[in-house]
Design a protein around this motif. Structure first.
Motif, PDB file in Angstrom:
ATOM      1  N   ARG A   8      50.349  43.684  32.626  1.00 30.00           N
ATOM      2  CA  ARG A   8      51.108  42.434  32.685  1.00 30.00           C
ATOM      3  C   ARG A   8      50.349  41.313  31.969  1.00 30.00           C
ATOM      4  O   ARG A   8      50.949  40.509  31.248  1.00 30.00           O
ATOM      5  CB  ARG A   8      51.370  42.052  34.139  1.00 30.00           C
ATOM      6  CG  ARG A   8      52.347  40.892  34.300  1.00 30.00           C
ATOM      7  CD  ARG A   8      52.688  40.627  35.738  1.00 30.00           C
ATOM      8  NE  ARG A   8      51.562  40.094  36.484  1.00 30.00           N
ATOM      9  CZ  ARG A   8      50.977  40.707  37.505  1.00 30.00           C
ATOM     10  NH1 ARG A   8      51.407  41.895  37.897  1.00 30.00           N
ATOM     11  NH2 ARG A   8      49.970  40.143  38.140  1.00 30.00           N
ATOM     12  N   GLY A  34      57.059  42.942  33.962  1.00 31.20           N
ATOM     13  CA  GLY A  34      56.226  42.870  35.158  1.00 31.20           C
ATOM     14  C   GLY A  34      56.586  41.730  36.063  1.00 31.20           C
ATOM     15  O   GLY A  34      56.456  41.832  37.294  1.00 31.20           O
ATOM     16  N   TYR A  35      57.065  40.630  35.483  1.00 24.60           N
ATOM     17  CA  TYR A  35      57.436  39.481  36.306  1.00 24.60           C
ATOM     18  C   TYR A  35      58.821  39.639  36.917  1.00 24.60           C
ATOM     19  O   TYR A  35      59.129  39.028  37.947  1.00 24.60           O
ATOM     20  CB  TYR A  35      57.390  38.198  35.488  1.00 24.60           C
ATOM     21  CG  TYR A  35      55.985  37.742  35.154  1.00 24.60           C
ATOM     22  CD1 TYR A  35      55.015  37.673  36.141  1.00 24.60           C
ATOM     23  CD2 TYR A  35      55.649  37.390  33.856  1.00 24.60           C
ATOM     24  CE1 TYR A  35      53.729  37.263  35.839  1.00 24.60           C
ATOM     25  CE2 TYR A  35      54.358  36.979  33.540  1.00 24.60           C
ATOM     26  CZ  TYR A  35      53.402  36.920  34.537  1.00 24.60           C
ATOM     27  OH  TYR A  35      52.128  36.518  34.230  1.00 24.60           O
ATOM     28  N   ASP A  37      59.933  41.984  38.528  1.00 25.90           N
ATOM     29  CA  ASP A  37      59.863  42.724  39.789  1.00 25.90           C
ATOM     30  C   ASP A  37      59.543  41.837  40.985  1.00 25.90           C
ATOM     31  O   ASP A  37      59.512  42.318  42.123  1.00 25.90           O
ATOM     32  CB  ASP A  37      58.799  43.820  39.691  1.00 25.90           C
ATOM     33  CG  ASP A  37      59.105  44.824  38.591  1.00 25.90           C
ATOM     34  OD1 ASP A  37      60.301  45.019  38.302  1.00 25.90           O
ATOM     35  OD2 ASP A  37      58.157  45.412  38.041  1.00 25.90           O
ATOM     36  N   ALA A  39      59.826  39.581  44.109  1.00 25.42           N
ATOM     37  CA  ALA A  39      60.875  39.600  45.128  1.00 25.42           C
ATOM     38  C   ALA A  39      61.613  38.271  45.252  1.00 25.42           C
ATOM     39  O   ALA A  39      62.768  38.245  45.688  1.00 25.42           O
ATOM     40  CB  ALA A  39      60.266  39.981  46.479  1.00 25.42           C
ATOM     41  N   TYR A  44      57.170  34.994  42.393  1.00 23.48           N
ATOM     42  CA  TYR A  44      56.900  34.970  40.950  1.00 23.48           C
ATOM     43  C   TYR A  44      55.917  33.861  40.598  1.00 23.48           C
ATOM     44  O   TYR A  44      54.953  34.078  39.849  1.00 23.48           O
ATOM     45  CB  TYR A  44      58.183  34.781  40.156  1.00 23.48           C
ATOM     46  CG  TYR A  44      57.909  34.282  38.748  1.00 23.48           C
ATOM     47  CD1 TYR A  44      57.250  35.091  37.829  1.00 23.48           C
ATOM     48  CD2 TYR A  44      58.254  32.981  38.371  1.00 23.48           C
ATOM     49  CE1 TYR A  44      56.956  34.615  36.553  1.00 23.48           C
ATOM     50  CE2 TYR A  44      57.967  32.509  37.097  1.00 23.48           C
ATOM     51  CZ  TYR A  44      57.324  33.326  36.195  1.00 23.48           C
ATOM     52  OH  TYR A  44      57.020  32.863  34.949  1.00 23.48           O
TER      53      TYR A  44
END
Length: 327
Positions: A8, A34-35, A37, A39, A44
């Motif tokens: 990432r 990668g970002y 994902d 929740a 983030y």
């Protein structure tokens, strides 16, 4: 650093390098793998803040700014002129050597810098596999004072620290204008101008006790032209007398077989109500034995000389402090 996080960070570096404009956090979330994902928005932004801090600690010049006066939110980018390395062309065996070198360091500050080098190499398009198995993996251990002293050298800033001279358990406060940190015969030394003595001095990092504190403003200390740090260290170390010192240790019954093999049992003694043997060992450099003696924990107690006993005590106190800080 986990593989997912390393990937990432590399993706983030590539994204920020590939544009001349400042990218907002929301824009980065949409284009950097990668970002997506995360929740939630909060998750983030926490992840992104950690990654920004990580990049800066790795020495990557992360800039903030706005593309125009009408932008309400700041963005981020990496200027190529500050980031790019010179032309690098590594053969497979050279890339493997770089990867192995990044795994040698056994101290957090150096591990972070090695990982930063790998991030830069990967972002430059070089394949560097730092997960490949090795038959033998040596470790390079740095003293706790290494990181603060190296930072002081890089910042051009004087420092103060407690120092224990060779052959003496007494600690004295020293003020040093550091010029560099070098390694000689598996030991680390800092070289600079000793303000207390008004002369050039070398200090062995294993004898630095307590915290290294910066003094004055950054940029005030400059290394003189033509100074050979390694030559100063070698001339100082080789001039030090090295008579054989007899160390007397108490060793618990049935424990520390390695210590017993190095010395001679000369008697019996009781320490804190526990029976054990008195062992004498001849040492050329008593302080050099502190590492393997302290690894025995409470099974070995140094009775003489005081300098060795204090060195072992310092190492054990450092272990207790690290364990307390990790909780």
């Amino acid at each position: 650093m986990s593989t997912a996080r390393a990937e990432r960070l590399v993706n983030l570096v590539l994204a920020l390098l590939s544009t001349r404009q400042y990218l907002t956090a929301e824009k980065i979330r949409g284009i950097v793998p990668g970002y997506g994902d995360a929740a939630s928005d909060d998750a983030y932004f926490r992840m992104f803040e950690r990654d920004k801090t990580e990049l800066r600690e790795l020495g990557i010049p992360l800039e903030t700014g706005r593309n125009s006066a009408f932008d309400a939110i700041e963005g981020y980018r990496i200027a190529r002129r500050d980031y790019e390395l010179g032309e690098i062309d590594l053969a497979p065996d050279e890339a493997a050597a770089v990867a192995l070198a990044s795994r040698l360091w056994d101290s957090p500050e150096l591990t972070g810098q090695a990982q930063g080098a790998l991030v830069k190499l990967r972002a430059a398009g070089l394949e560097v596999d730092d997960q490949a198995p090795t038959v033998v993996e040596p470790r390079v251990r740095a003293e706790p004072a290494f990181g603060p002293l190296l930072a002081a050298v890089q910042n051009g800033q004087a420092v103060r620290f407690e120092y224990r001279r060779s052959g003496s358990p007494e600690r004295r406060m020293r003020t040093l204008e550091p010029w560099g940190v070098v390694s000689w015969r598996a030991r680390w030394y800092v070289v600079g101008h000793d303000r207390d003595r008004g002369a050039t001095r070398c200090f062995r990092l294993s004898r630095v006790t307590g915290q290294v504190r910066p003094v004055g403003k950054p940029g005030e200390v400059r290394r003189p032209e033509g100074v050979n740090l390694l030559k100063l260290v070698t001339s100082t170390v080789e001039s030090e007398p090295a008579p054989v010192t007899v160390a007397r240790l108490w060793v618990a019954d049935g424990r520390a077989a390695g210590v017993r093999r190095r010395g001679t049992v000369v008697g019996r003694a009781t320490v804190d109500g526990e029976e054990g043997d008195l062992v004498e060992i001849g040492l050329l450099y008593p302080e050099s034995a502190a590492d393997w003696i302290s690894a025995q924990g409470p099974d070995v107690v140094v009775l003489e000389p005081d300098v060795l006993a204090k060195s072992v005590q310092d190492r054990l106190e450092a272990v207790v402090a690290r364990q307390g800080g990790a909780r």
